[in-house]
Design an enzyme around this catalytic site. Structure first.
Site, mmCIF file in Angstrom:
data_model
loop_
_atom_site.group_PDB
_atom_site.id
_atom_site.type_symbol
_atom_site.label_atom_id
_atom_site.label_comp_id
_atom_site.label_asym_id
_atom_site.label_seq_id
_atom_site.Cartn_x
_atom_site.Cartn_y
_atom_site.Cartn_z
ATOM 1 N N LYS A 12 24.312 -8.867 14.129
ATOM 2 C CA LYS A 12 23.510 -7.740 13.627
ATOM 3 C C LYS A 12 23.037 -7.980 12.184
ATOM 4 O O LYS A 12 23.549 -8.865 11.486
ATOM 5 C CB LYS A 12 24.337 -6.448 13.726
ATOM 6 C CG LYS A 12 24.646 -6.047 15.175
ATOM 7 C CD LYS A 12 25.269 -4.653 15.221
ATOM 8 C CE LYS A 12 25.496 -4.211 16.663
ATOM 9 N NZ LYS A 12 25.982 -2.807 16.747
ATOM 10 N N TYR A 52 18.597 -0.864 23.515
ATOM 11 C CA TYR A 52 19.687 0.104 23.539
ATOM 12 C C TYR A 52 19.371 1.310 24.431
ATOM 13 O O TYR A 52 19.894 2.403 24.201
ATOM 14 C CB TYR A 52 20.011 0.564 22.113
ATOM 15 C CG TYR A 52 20.901 -0.404 21.345
ATOM 16 C CD1 TYR A 52 22.147 -0.773 21.840
ATOM 17 C CD2 TYR A 52 20.515 -0.925 20.109
ATOM 18 C CE1 TYR A 52 22.985 -1.637 21.142
ATOM 19 C CE2 TYR A 52 21.350 -1.782 19.395
ATOM 20 C CZ TYR A 52 22.577 -2.129 19.926
ATOM 21 O OH TYR A 52 23.416 -2.973 19.230
ATOM 22 N N ASN A 115 28.341 -2.842 12.755
ATOM 23 C CA ASN A 115 29.621 -3.416 13.200
ATOM 24 C C ASN A 115 29.495 -4.896 13.572
ATOM 25 O O ASN A 115 30.118 -5.366 14.518
ATOM 26 C CB ASN A 115 30.233 -2.585 14.346
ATOM 27 C CG ASN A 115 29.365 -2.545 15.571
ATOM 28 O OD1 ASN A 115 28.235 -3.052 15.556
ATOM 29 N ND2 ASN A 115 29.859 -1.963 16.644
ATOM 30 N N HIS A 118 26.887 -7.407 18.469
ATOM 31 C CA HIS A 118 26.834 -6.738 19.764
ATOM 32 C C HIS A 118 27.136 -7.776 20.844
ATOM 33 O O HIS A 118 26.734 -8.932 20.716
ATOM 34 C CB HIS A 118 25.433 -6.162 19.999
ATOM 35 C CG HIS A 118 25.213 -5.703 21.405
ATOM 36 N ND1 HIS A 118 25.604 -4.456 21.849
ATOM 37 C CD2 HIS A 118 24.692 -6.338 22.484
ATOM 38 C CE1 HIS A 118 25.310 -4.346 23.133
ATOM 39 N NE2 HIS A 118 24.758 -5.479 23.540
ATOM 40 N N GLU A 129 19.532 -6.979 28.772
ATOM 41 C CA GLU A 129 19.432 -7.185 27.322
ATOM 42 C C GLU A 129 18.798 -8.522 26.989
ATOM 43 O O GLU A 129 17.986 -8.616 26.065
ATOM 44 C CB GLU A 129 20.829 -7.105 26.687
ATOM 45 C CG GLU A 129 21.424 -5.705 26.731
ATOM 46 C CD GLU A 129 22.895 -5.659 26.357
ATOM 47 O OE1 GLU A 129 23.473 -4.558 26.389
ATOM 48 O OE2 GLU A 129 23.474 -6.725 26.022
HETATM 49 P P1 CMP Z 1 27.170 -2.034 20.119
HETATM 50 O O1 CMP Z 1 28.221 -2.860 20.728
HETATM 51 O O2 CMP Z 1 25.991 -2.731 19.547
HETATM 52 O O3 CMP Z 1 26.665 -0.955 21.186
HETATM 53 C C1 CMP Z 1 26.073 0.257 20.808
HETATM 54 C C2 CMP Z 1 26.205 0.532 19.342
HETATM 55 O O4 CMP Z 1 26.025 1.876 18.934
HETATM 56 C C3 CMP Z 1 27.614 0.205 18.897
HETATM 57 O O5 CMP Z 1 27.834 -1.178 18.933
HETATM 58 C C4 CMP Z 1 27.619 0.814 17.509
HETATM 59 O O6 CMP Z 1 27.064 -0.057 16.557
HETATM 60 C C5 CMP Z 1 26.645 1.988 17.650
HETATM 61 N N1 CMP Z 1 27.269 3.299 17.500
HETATM 62 C C6 CMP Z 1 27.017 4.167 16.510
HETATM 63 N N2 CMP Z 1 27.728 5.279 16.656
HETATM 64 C C7 CMP Z 1 28.464 5.123 17.776
HETATM 65 C C8 CMP Z 1 29.417 5.952 18.460
HETATM 66 N N3 CMP Z 1 29.758 7.153 18.002
HETATM 67 N N4 CMP Z 1 29.976 5.453 19.582
HETATM 68 C C9 CMP Z 1 29.632 4.221 20.047
HETATM 69 N N5 CMP Z 1 28.723 3.402 19.445
HETATM 70 C C10 CMP Z 1 28.165 3.854 18.317
#
Ligand code: CMP
Length: 139
Positions: A12, A52, A115, A118, A129
């Protein structure tokens, strides 16, 4: 013996900005996965919304789309035994502050939207994806 499959990881924008691409991809290679496709790109808002799609309508969707399209990301297709589940274990919990030490999020981040990385959560997600991520890509 595990079955060979493919999965997608996307490093990311937070991790790209911090210069962590090499450290992160190295872990997958060290584990034994092969990088079979690689692309650095900045997603458009429309591409991010499609990527997403499963989260559309959730409260965090707008922030997530804005964040993932805020700068370059690096996507890699990884191939190897039980790739989807194994890579998800290596990535760690979604909330980086809860992710176990030794996982990528546990070692490199503290965020939720930001975070670090992904990873596809199923073979079906991988197909959707990766087709969004690599659309119009050369090679
Ligand atoms: P990712 O694995 O990229 O999949 C969806 C993303 O949504 C997740 O990581 C987080 O970066 C983001 N996200 C933000 N808020 C939330 C939440 N409350 N619960 C889950 N994913 C979240």
């Amino acid at each position: 013996m595990s079955t060979s499959e493919e999965t997608l990881v996307v490093v990311k924008p937070d991790a790209v900005r911090r210069g962590l691409v090499g450290d992160i991809l190295k872990r997958f290679e060290a584990k034994g996965f092969s990088i079979v496709r690689l692309r650095m790109t900045t997603m458009t808002k429309a591409q991010a919304e499609e990527f997403y799609e499963v989260h559309r309508g959730k409260p965090f969707f707008g922030d997530l789309v804005a964040f993932i399209s805020s700068g370059p990301v690096v996507g890699a297709v990884l191939s190897g035994g039980d790739a989807v589940a194994c890579v998800r274990r290596m990535v760690g919990a979604t909330k980086s502050w809860e992710a176990e030490a030794g996982t990528i999020r546990g070692d490199f981040g503290l965020g939720l939207t930001d975070n670090v990385i992904h990873a596809s959560d199923s073979p079906d997600s991988f197909r959707k994806e990766s087709s969004t991520f690599f659309r119009n890509a050369a090679g």
